[in-house]
Write a protein that holds these residues in place. Sequence first.
Motif: not given
Lengths: 418, 537
Positions: A9, A12-13, A16-17, A19, A277
């Motif tokens: 997790e 993933l965070c 994503r941040s 991106l 995602s």
Amino acid sequence: MGRENPAAEEALCLLRSRLCDPNFIFKPLSDSPDSNYSKLKFMISSSITEACNNSVLLLGPRGSGKVAVLELVLRDLLLEYPDMISVIKLSGLLHSEDVCAFKEIARQLCVENQLLFSKMASFDDNSQFMIAMLRECGLAHKTIVFVLDEFDLFAQGKQRLLYSLLDAMQSVTSQAVVIGVSCRLDADQLLEKRVRSRFSHRKLLFLPPSSEDLQRLMEHILSLPIDSSLPQDYAVEFNAKLQNVLADKRFKVIIDTYMNSDSTANHLLGFLFRAVSNMKLENGFLTLENFEAALSNVQRQPKLESLKDCSIVELYILVCMKRLEVKEQNSYNFNSMMKEYKSIHDSLRTPDYYSRSVCLRAFEHLLQRELISFTDKRGQNQSVEFHPVKLLVSFHELHQGLKSYRSCPAILQKLMAG
Amino acid sequence: MGKEESPQVTRRTTRSSSSAANLDNVAEKTKAKDPPPPTLNDLLFGEEKPITLDDLLSSFPGRRVQILELLRILGPVNCPMLPVFIYGGTSTGKTSIILRIFAHLNRPFVYSSCLTCYSPRILFESVLDQLLLHRKSAANGYSSAKRCERPSDFVNFLREALTSILCNLQGNSGNLRSKKLEGQANGHMIYLIFDNLELVREWIKSNTMLPFLFNLYDILKMPEVGVIFISNTSPDTYYSCMGYVEPTPVYFPDYTEDNLRQIFMRNQSNKKLYSSFLDIVLKPFCRVTRRLDELSTAFSLLYKKYCEPLSDQGIVPNEDMKRRLFSQLQPHIASSLNEIFRVISLPSAEVGATKKPKRKDTTRKSGGCEVPDQLDFHMSTSAKYLLISAFLASRNPATLDASLFDSTGGSDSRKRKRKPSEKSKEHKETAEQESLMKGPGTFPLERLLAIFQCITSVAADEEEQENDGLGIQAGDNSLMSDVLLQLSSLCNASLIVKGGSCPLDGSTRYRSTVCEDMTLQVARSLKFPLSKYLYRG
């Protein structure tokens, strides 16, 4: 979700941040000495140190990172020359009107210099205030950088803002840099003569990254840092798996098909975002399937999708309209479509013959789906039945849609063909 | 559910929040007392406790893929996201699902629909009101927190409001990390949801508004803000106002037949009976439409019909009974298929009252066109005559007026019609084509009045003959009274519409929007021989 694997997790965070942070993404593309980053930085810093005026246009397709690179440059320069720069940012989408633009400039100048901003100030007040501020800052050897995003939109109308900005820069007392950002390559041609003659005609062109750059970029974005709060063995394993995926032939094919339509960096980001995602939190690694799923998620064929959503009656109406178009009837409306529908029914005895009211509602559904539209917006007091309409799907798409439609009546296919 | 009365929840009473709560039986507690001052928690969905993922998935049959996809895009707590574009046809559950997802995630969000916020200013102010926790009330004269019309002001205010909200959220999550309060927001992201985005294309400033909204995320440059767009139409219908990087798309397809069955089977008391009912009706209806809203109105009526022969609603049907019920229902299916879209005002009273397709009306505005047989027209006699004359004026060519209404000229025209040559036949075809295309013609007021006078005088003559000259002038007088007033009221009911004015003399022209069936009915009620006066190609 994701209670199973906190490291995944966190990863993933992080991804994503990254991106969502353009500054991070365009960092590696700006290393080399002949990159736009270095050129732009050199230009602005020289005008800061030499206390001169300058203007430049950053041109390139949407999503090629013009603003991101500019932000990087400004951030570094603010660190390098603290208290010597103040940045005023305007966007053509918001401030294309002169009144609005001057007000915003005055507001930002007030914020920068801890002055009191008056909302009631008139257009003249604001423009005089700007000129005065330019002079004051020039005397204090402080450079004001004006960033005009969506520069082409400022060129609409009288171009008063551009004129007064560029005109103020003709004097020796002021010290300012005007940076226009636009995705119109002919943005400087839009300028009036009096404005163009005051513009320096410096242009920086932003090109989409090459395929090697893309590869580097993806590695840069997607690989996890080894020395962070993430467990080290997890990060190492993640990176190794990522390398496998990136080297895969099938992955190259996916990226190529996706980047065919648009090869800018931001376009890639949308795709990577979906892929990231899609990452399964249970195992916590990016797989080829994630990218495949992302491709099908992102690449949509809206017309075919809405054809699939149509009911049988709606398909009949579409086919009837197509037949009318083949007959070269130059304009037709609901009534003529109904005539065709009736004649089809009379000759072929189709099981799907519905009353006029049902067809009219189906017709309205099609209008809502935007598979058909009125040919003109005029005459709205005329009722739906009499309004001339046109198809918004090509014959090919319609054919394709009928083919892929689940349980499409054979008779419709036949009608479509002939 | 009395939650519409409670001002505390009205902020969140969107179309779907009420319907979704309906579906789920997770009714919200209504509070009759004065609303407490707005807090940060008002940005949450407003449920006592978040619903579980299983509840979420089971309350939306057939939407599993989309829900999971959206959850993946929204990501874990405090994950930034790129803008999302949700699209799909009407009544496919876009809005309700996204709102329920936020109820599940328990994250703060701002919902504004471009349907209710029909201009940029109202949209901006609605977003700001929600963010600034401002509630319109009598005390503040129902005004918004900020007055802002331009996108530039909006961005400044929005940035201010978002920063303060995010500060609060971060403070909250910092303080309460150890003991999580019930109903406390999850994470410090805030999401802006814009519903019915397709309507923005019709706005006057659409060519600046749309790029602005699509670029909002890039303009704000705040990773803590997620932007979600919901639209009825697909992304390609926005291409004409390109000027943005496309947001990532999520597609909601229409429900399939199986999905529809699952949806209709929910909350049914007698599942066996309803399932046998669906076996009969679902297939034929799906050929016409798969829209849930239309099907559910049609089915609710049909099901009543289906259950009529049954004394006990809780009965479990066997094969024999199914067959019996089927034969009972069969004749109704076809008729109801044809009137599937009829808007019924009194559902229980009017079931099966009218078998004829009635939605042959012309404009959507003119709901007044649907007049059931048994109801008399609530119109004065002169209005009826006026309606007929307007219809005649629209359908008949003006050149034939003299021959039609002159008693001597009538025979003449019939003689002329008798010799159809090849050429005239061709003519006829193109004329027919034209009439199909053009619709009812326009006419000036004078012509309408002339025709009106003609037909009323005929009617008066007939009356005279019947009454043997008893009411000599009475009929005529009453008919000619306040014709102009009647005309304007017919215009208001949009049975007659004002067309464009004539380019030459500038007088207003009118057009009748009434269909032939209805005019025939009106004529019948007056015993007026309409067909005699109607010119047929």
